[in-house]
Write an enzyme that holds these catalytic residues in place. Structure first.
Site, short mmCIF file in Angstrom:
data_model
loop_
_atom_site.label_atom_id
_atom_site.label_comp_id
_atom_site.label_asym_id
_atom_site.label_seq_id
_atom_site.Cartn_x
_atom_site.Cartn_y
_atom_site.Cartn_z
N GLY A 85 0.83 -1.20 0.00
CA GLY A 85 0.00 0.00 0.00
C GLY A 85 0.86 1.25 0.00
O GLY A 85 2.03 1.21 0.38
N GLN B 26 2.88 9.95 1.29
CA GLN B 26 4.17 9.27 1.16
C GLN B 26 4.90 9.63 -0.13
O GLN B 26 6.07 9.30 -0.30
CB GLN B 26 3.99 7.75 1.22
CG GLN B 26 3.66 7.25 2.61
CD GLN B 26 3.55 5.74 2.60
OE1 GLN B 26 2.53 5.19 2.20
NE2 GLN B 26 4.60 5.06 3.04
N CYS C 128 6.58 -0.27 6.61
CA CYS C 128 6.10 0.91 5.90
C CYS C 128 7.16 1.32 4.90
O CYS C 128 8.34 1.34 5.22
CB CYS C 128 5.86 2.03 6.91
SG CYS C 128 5.31 3.57 6.15
N LEU C 129 6.74 1.67 3.68
CA LEU C 129 7.71 2.04 2.65
C LEU C 129 8.49 3.31 3.00
O LEU C 129 9.55 3.55 2.44
CB LEU C 129 7.01 2.20 1.29
CG LEU C 129 6.45 0.90 0.68
CD1 LEU C 129 5.75 1.18 -0.63
CD2 LEU C 129 7.53 -0.14 0.50
N HIS D 182 -3.55 1.12 8.27
CA HIS D 182 -2.23 1.74 8.16
C HIS D 182 -2.26 2.89 7.14
O HIS D 182 -1.77 3.99 7.42
CB HIS D 182 -1.21 0.66 7.74
CG HIS D 182 0.19 1.17 7.54
ND1 HIS D 182 1.24 0.82 8.35
CD2 HIS D 182 0.72 2.00 6.59
CE1 HIS D 182 2.35 1.41 7.92
NE2 HIS D 182 2.06 2.14 6.86
N GLU D 183 -2.85 2.64 5.98
CA GLU D 183 -2.84 3.66 4.91
C GLU D 183 -3.76 4.84 5.24
O GLU D 183 -3.40 5.99 4.98
CB GLU D 183 -3.24 3.04 3.57
CG GLU D 183 -2.33 1.92 3.06
CD GLU D 183 -0.85 2.27 3.04
OE1 GLU D 183 -0.50 3.46 2.91
OE2 GLU D 183 -0.04 1.33 3.17
N HIS E 63 -2.07 7.23 7.52
CA HIS E 63 -1.12 8.12 6.83
C HIS E 63 -1.78 9.45 6.45
O HIS E 63 -1.18 10.51 6.58
CB HIS E 63 -0.61 7.47 5.54
CG HIS E 63 0.65 6.66 5.70
ND1 HIS E 63 1.82 7.19 6.20
CD2 HIS E 63 0.92 5.36 5.43
CE1 HIS E 63 2.76 6.25 6.22
NE2 HIS E 63 2.24 5.12 5.76
#
Ligand code: ZN
Length: 184
Positions: A46, A51, A94-95, A136-137, A140
């Site tokens: 995701g 991000q 997480c990216l 999670h997304e 953000h």
């Protein structure tokens, strides 16, 4: 918009509370497409707009992480978690925090309401990994990061990794790659 790239902690865009989208135009579709590309490239499941330092509420997900499995791909505009059930701890990454994986507690099941790229209002119920992913997304988009959700033990064992990311970020700033602290 080929210059979009995934920003890393502690980039200020990750703490931004981004605003809902009011129109879905060609540019939004291009951004979504580019975000999916970046997500797959980085082997993520995701990616949220902040991000890639975009200031609006858009996330892309694919719980399989597999670009061949397009049927699991979703673009969610202005997503909202409208229901949560149960609780489960699981490993999360997480990216924007490469190589940091820690246990985080999340709702086992959640329901998310969003608009798709055609502007249709949709609802999806997600379980386990997909539920974790949505929570999670969506976090953000509100400037909330998985490090905020960690228990104190996970947080303590993340300290060295976070300090290393902060060091790398400052080095990037010195090379002029990252914005100074207050710029967004
Ligand atoms: Zn993330």
């Amino acid at each position: 918009m080929s210059d979009l790239k995934i920003v890393r902690y502690p980039h200020p865009a990750l703490r931004a509370k981004v605003t809902p989208l009011t129109t879905i135009d060609k540019q939004v579709r291009l951004h979504a497409e580019k975000m999916l590309e970046l997500m797959y490239e980085a082997h993520g499941l995701g990616l949220a707009a902040n991000q890639v330092a975009l200031p609006y509420q858009l996330i892309v997900v694919n719980p399989t992480g597999d670009p061949e499995q397009k049927e699991f791909e979703r673009v969610l505009i202005n997503p909202e978690i409208i229901e949560k059930k149960g609780s489960i701890e699981g490993e999360e990454g997480c990216l924007s925090f490469p190589e940091l994986y820690q246990k985080v507690r999340r709702a086992r099941t959640c329901k998310v309401r969003y608009f798709n790229l055609e502007g249709l209002e949709m609802e999806a119920e997600a379980h386990e990994l997909a539920s974790r992913l949505f929570q999670h997304e969506v976090d953000h988009l509100h400037g909330v990061l998985f490090i905020d959700k960690m228990g104190f033990l996970a947080r303590r064992s993340s300290r060295a990794a976070l300090e290393e990311l902060e060091r790398q970020y400052r080095k990037g700033q010195e090379r002029g790659e990252n914005p100074p602290e207050m710029a967004l």
